[in-house]
Write an enzyme that holds these catalytic residues in place. Structure first.
Site, PDB file in Angstrom:
ATOM      1  CG  ASP A   1       0.223 -16.439  11.754  1.00  0.00           C
ATOM      2  OD1 ASP A   1      -0.506 -15.787  10.989  1.00  0.00           O
ATOM      3  OD2 ASP A   1      -0.070 -17.570  12.177  1.00  0.00           O
TER       4      ASP A   1
ATOM      5  CD  GLU B   1      -3.113   0.978   2.118  1.00  0.00           C
ATOM      6  OE1 GLU B   1      -3.459  -0.147   2.536  1.00  0.00           O
ATOM      7  OE2 GLU B   1      -3.623   2.033   2.503  1.00  0.00           O
TER       8      GLU B   1
ATOM      9  CG  HIS C   1      -3.655   7.434  -0.735  1.00  0.00           C
ATOM     10  ND1 HIS C   1      -4.604   6.464  -0.869  1.00  0.00           N
ATOM     11  CD2 HIS C   1      -3.108   7.216   0.467  1.00  0.00           C
ATOM     12  CE1 HIS C   1      -4.632   5.709   0.208  1.00  0.00           C
ATOM     13  NE2 HIS C   1      -3.744   6.172   1.042  1.00  0.00           N
TER      14      HIS C   1
ATOM     15  CE  LYS D   1      -6.663  -1.649   4.919  1.00  0.00           C
ATOM     16  NZ  LYS D   1      -5.841  -0.776   4.060  1.00  0.00           N
TER      17      LYS D   1
HETATM   18  C1  MEV Z   1      -6.307   3.122   4.474  1.00  0.00           C
HETATM   19  O1  MEV Z   1      -5.601   1.948   4.146  1.00  0.00           O
HETATM   20  C2  MEV Z   1      -6.358   3.335   5.966  1.00  0.00           C
HETATM   21  C3  MEV Z   1      -7.278   4.446   6.425  1.00  0.00           C
HETATM   22  O2  MEV Z   1      -8.581   4.263   5.858  1.00  0.00           O
HETATM   23  C4  MEV Z   1      -7.339   4.391   7.928  1.00  0.00           C
HETATM   24  C5  MEV Z   1      -8.385   5.283   8.549  1.00  0.00           C
HETATM   25  O3  MEV Z   1      -9.413   5.549   7.899  1.00  0.00           O
HETATM   26  O4  MEV Z   1      -8.185   5.663   9.702  1.00  0.00           O
HETATM   27  C6  MEV Z   1      -6.799   5.802   5.959  1.00  0.00           C
END
Ligand code: MEV
Length: 426
Positions: free
Chosen positions: A279, A85, A377, A263
């Site tokens: 792992d 990513e 990004h 995430k």
């Molecule tokens: C993207 O991989 C992760 C985010 O969505 C985390 C978040 O929203 O806090 C930017």
């Protein structure tokens, strides 16, 4: 021509990786280019892959980048992260830089303690079964420690037993947890072997039937915590800080947001877990289960303002990683990454990983509470899109910079730009 379309490839596991690849290529009509991509991706690594998994045909490589600026418990550390990513590593570098002035990340840990579960069925009143197990603690200790004398020699081994009665759709079950200090190992092999050795004895002592014998990934006795302070001037002022706090309160209150917030934390955590050959699935399962421990899925991190107005973040999560066993020892890239980290224990590695998770969370929240994440990004994403449409060499930067100038990173636009560049050059 392919053979009849079937997923029955008899004897595939007995072939060499090259033979297997040919068999798969025949079966799927795979073009020469795809075959040679799979061959070259695995160059110098196919033998190892063949030892690690069944039916290996190639290797999937993931970029390894370095997170800079990290200070963990007073030590400057360069952290290898394996991720596909785009913005993940840049985000950590930025967040870590912004808390260097306050000393970086301070951590604590409950130690490398894992648990395995043995499921007991029947045997009469489950509470009686429960007590019968507790009465055997000395025998349990002896059986467990005998399974892994090496672990005992390095200071680990059986620590305790915990017996729970769990209500299920088919009635109550007695669940025995054996609690083991696994030192520098992740510990799955050690605790699973102990659970398997112990199960017949538990049946004999209690009259219950033993069924499942397996570790729990909800490693809530192996919890690591990291904390850091971001000064107001490094955040961008009071308004940004307050917006970040609102972002956190949203995540803590709403599982839909918490899933994405967490995430982001796992973007950092899993990248170091993977880079060190640990792992990722075990860590992820444990993290999300731990985030639901109050009966509701919540933010893994906590954020608040201190009396001076600074933003204080903390992250507490299970972190079952090891330095010995599994891919950590046999995978050359994992070994090299561990050498970059310079860690001398699994506990030290776990503390760094949780600090990275916190840094990642800071960066995501700050981006979301200000410009949004698409801007950050953009640069790397534009390069990805250029690659996707087939740009090579200089073309990648040219396509990417035009996309950025347009402020729209879209594949159709990238195709048009690439076609124009090529026409101009022909
Ligand atoms: C993207 O991989 C992760 C985010 O969505 C985390 C978040 O929203 O806090 C930017």
């Amino acid at each position: 021509m392919s053979d009849a379309p079937t997923s029955r490839l008899e004897g595939l596991h007995k072939m060499t990786p090259a033979e297997r690849l040919q068999a798969v290529a025949r079966q799927t009509n795979l073009g020469n280019e795809a075959v040679s991509d799979l061959v070259s991706a695995a160059e110098g690594r196919i033998e190892l892959a063949d030892r690690l998994v069944e039916n290996a045909i190639s290797v999937m490589s993931i970029p390894v980048g370095i997170a800079t600026n990290m200070i963990v418990d007073g030590r400057d550390v360069l952290v290898p992260m394996a991720t596909e990513e785009s913005s993940v590593i840049a985000a950590v570098c930025n967040a870590a830089k912004r808390c260097r002035g306050t000393g970086g990340f301070v951590t604590s840990s409950s130690g490398p303690v894992m648990a395995a579960q043995v499921q007991l069925l029947g045997g009469g009143d489950p509470n009686n079964v429960r007590l019968k197990v507790y009465e055997r603690i000395n025998e349990i200790r002896a059986i467990c420690d005998e399974v892994d004398p090496l672990l005992v020699k390095v200071g680990g081994g059986f620590r305790d037993v915990d017996v729970r009665v769990v209500d299920t759709a088919e009635g109550p079950m007695t669940i025995v947890h054996i609690i083991v200090d696994t030192r520098d190992a992740m510990g799955a092999n050690a605790v699973n072997s102990m659970a398997e050795a112990l199960a017949p004895k538990l049946s004999e002592w209690t009259g219950a039937r033993s069924l499942l014998r397996i570790l729990t990934n909800l490693a809530d006795r192996r919890v690591v915590r990291a904390r850091a302070v971001w000064p107001l001037e490094e955040i961008g002022g009071q308004e940004v800080r307050d917006n970040m706090l609102s972002a956190y309160h949203f995540a803590d209150a709403d599982p839909y947001r918490a899933a994405t917030h967490n995430k982001g934390i796992m973007n950092g955590v899993s990248a170091v877990v993977l880079a060190t050959g640990n792992d990722t699935r075990a860590i992820e399962a444990g993290a999300h289960a731990f985030a639901s421990r109050d009966g509701r899925y919540r933010s893994m991190s906590r954020w608040e303002r201190d009396p001076a107005g600074n933003l204080v973040g903390s992250l507490e999560m299970p972190m079952a990683v090891g330095l010995v066993g599994g891919a950590t020892k046999v995978h050359p890239t994992a070994r090299a990454n561990l050498a970059v980290l310079g860690v001398s224990s699994a506990d030290e590695l776990a503390r760094i990983i949780v600090s990275i998770g916190l840094a990642q969370n800071f960066a995501a929240m700050r981006a979301l509470a200000t410009t949004g994440i698409q801007k950050g990004h953009m640069a790397l994403h534009a390069q990805n899109v250029a690659l996707v449409v087939g740009a090579v060499g200089d073309e990648v930067d040219k396509v990417a910079s035009e996309l950025k100038a347009l402020g729209k990173v879209r594949q159709d636009l990238a195709e048009e730009i690439l076609a124009r560049i090529r026409a101009d050059n022909s």
